[in-house]
Design an enzyme around this catalytic site. Structure first.
Site, PDB file in Angstrom:
ATOM      1  N   ARG A  27     -44.053 -73.023 -10.737  1.00 47.27           N
ATOM      2  CA  ARG A  27     -43.111 -72.442 -11.697  1.00 47.27           C
ATOM      3  C   ARG A  27     -42.624 -71.068 -11.239  1.00 47.27           C
ATOM      4  O   ARG A  27     -41.491 -70.681 -11.517  1.00 47.27           O
ATOM      5  CB  ARG A  27     -43.808 -72.375 -13.074  1.00 47.27           C
ATOM      6  CG  ARG A  27     -42.918 -72.000 -14.242  1.00 47.27           C
ATOM      7  CD  ARG A  27     -43.657 -72.276 -15.549  1.00 47.27           C
ATOM      8  NE  ARG A  27     -43.210 -71.480 -16.664  1.00 47.27           N
ATOM      9  CZ  ARG A  27     -42.332 -71.900 -17.593  1.00 47.27           C
ATOM     10  NH1 ARG A  27     -41.821 -73.090 -17.519  1.00 47.27           N
ATOM     11  NH2 ARG A  27     -41.993 -71.106 -18.591  1.00 47.27           N
ATOM     12  N   ILE A  53     -35.873 -70.221 -19.521  1.00 44.59           N
ATOM     13  CA  ILE A  53     -36.648 -71.363 -19.025  1.00 44.59           C
ATOM     14  C   ILE A  53     -37.634 -71.679 -20.151  1.00 44.59           C
ATOM     15  O   ILE A  53     -38.276 -70.783 -20.694  1.00 44.59           O
ATOM     16  CB  ILE A  53     -37.344 -71.014 -17.693  1.00 44.59           C
ATOM     17  CG1 ILE A  53     -38.257 -72.129 -17.184  1.00 44.59           C
ATOM     18  CG2 ILE A  53     -38.132 -69.734 -17.761  1.00 44.59           C
ATOM     19  CD1 ILE A  53     -38.832 -71.828 -15.777  1.00 44.59           C
ATOM     20  N   SER A  54     -37.733 -72.941 -20.541  1.00 43.36           N
ATOM     21  CA  SER A  54     -38.557 -73.310 -21.694  1.00 43.36           C
ATOM     22  C   SER A  54     -40.044 -73.061 -21.435  1.00 43.36           C
ATOM     23  O   SER A  54     -40.497 -73.035 -20.295  1.00 43.36           O
ATOM     24  CB  SER A  54     -38.369 -74.786 -22.037  1.00 43.36           C
ATOM     25  OG  SER A  54     -37.017 -75.090 -22.260  1.00 43.36           O
ATOM     26  N   GLN A  55     -40.783 -72.932 -22.529  1.00 39.86           N
ATOM     27  CA  GLN A  55     -42.250 -72.864 -22.502  1.00 39.86           C
ATOM     28  C   GLN A  55     -42.779 -74.101 -21.752  1.00 39.86           C
ATOM     29  O   GLN A  55     -42.272 -75.207 -21.957  1.00 39.86           O
ATOM     30  CB  GLN A  55     -42.683 -72.882 -23.962  1.00 39.86           C
ATOM     31  CG  GLN A  55     -44.146 -72.853 -24.238  1.00 39.86           C
ATOM     32  CD  GLN A  55     -44.405 -73.134 -25.723  1.00 39.86           C
ATOM     33  OE1 GLN A  55     -43.536 -73.632 -26.436  1.00 39.86           O
ATOM     34  NE2 GLN A  55     -45.592 -72.813 -26.165  1.00 39.86           N
TER      35      GLN A  55
END
Ligand code: SAH
Length: 205
Positions: A27, A53-55
């Site tokens: 990530r 950017i999503s969890q």
């Protein structure tokens, strides 16, 4: 890996391929330098241009819910950082991802290449129209919240296919909606309250 154990498996994600993908995708390669030290935190992160950017848990949840298989061709709307596309690319045959912000489309393309993903195609366009040339798709993942489900996306979904999309007004709690296409009938179910950045539209329309 702590992120996967504590944030993802603990919250009920079970698909072993999804858990493996969440362990394998780096990530930190997808987030901007200024937030690299937070790359594995349990929250969304800013990626510039007002986008996030999503969890990690949400990425894993959305990936699991489309029931990805190795032979799938998947459409993503909202490439953003490229991270969700990378997670999908670990599991499926090919990912087609569309991004409306030109700088982010470029960023996603560069980062995906840097991380070694050769089975992802990135296009700069308004994802409302899907990506007709490569339709139909086995599954569709939309990562920006729309007031309604764009009809072209339903059209470009294979019979028996699944789409996951946040539906609702910008800056309010929205619903993650699971769409299942069965012939002429389309079944929709609200499955999780979420908060996504808005689905924007190209100006000329
Ligand atoms: N999947 C991304 C999440 C990015 S946030 C990731 O893993 O990082 C949602 C993204 O959707 C933003 O980059 C935003 O620019 C994009 N977006 C919003 N409306 C869009 C549209 N109509 N077509 C394509 N992308 C859109």
């Amino acid at each position: 890996m702590e992120m996967v154990d504590r944030q993802i498996e603990n919250r009920g994600v079970r698909d072993p391929e999804v858990l493996r993908a969440m362990r394998d995708v780096k990530r930190h390669l997808f987030v901007p330098d200024r937030v690299v030290s937070h790359a594995y935190d349990d929250r969304p992160l800013p990626i510039g241009y007002g986008q996030t950017i999503s969890q990690p848990y949400i990425v894993a949840f959305m990936t699991e819910v489309i029931e990805p298989k190795p032979d799938f061709r998947v459409l993503e709307i909202g490439a953003g950082s490229g991270y969700q596309a990378a997670v999908l690319a670990e599991i499926v045959d090919h990912v087609y991802t569309v991004e409306i912000v030109p700088e982010l489309a470029e960023w996603a393309e560069r980062r995906l290449k840097l991380a070694g993903y050769e089975n992802v195609s990135v296009k700069h366009a308004d994802g409302y129209h899907g990506w007709k040339e490569h339709a139909p798709f086995d599954a569709i993942v939309v990562t920006a919240a729309s007031p309604h489900i764009p009809p072209p996306l339903i059209e470009q979904l294979k019979d028996g296919g699944r789409m996951i999309i946040p539906v609702g007004s910008p800056f309010r709690t929205q619903q993650l909606v699971l769409v299942e296409k069965r012939g002429e009938r389309t079944r929709t179910r609200n499955i999780l309250p979420v908060q996504f950045v808005p689905f924007t539209r190209a100006e000329e329309e």
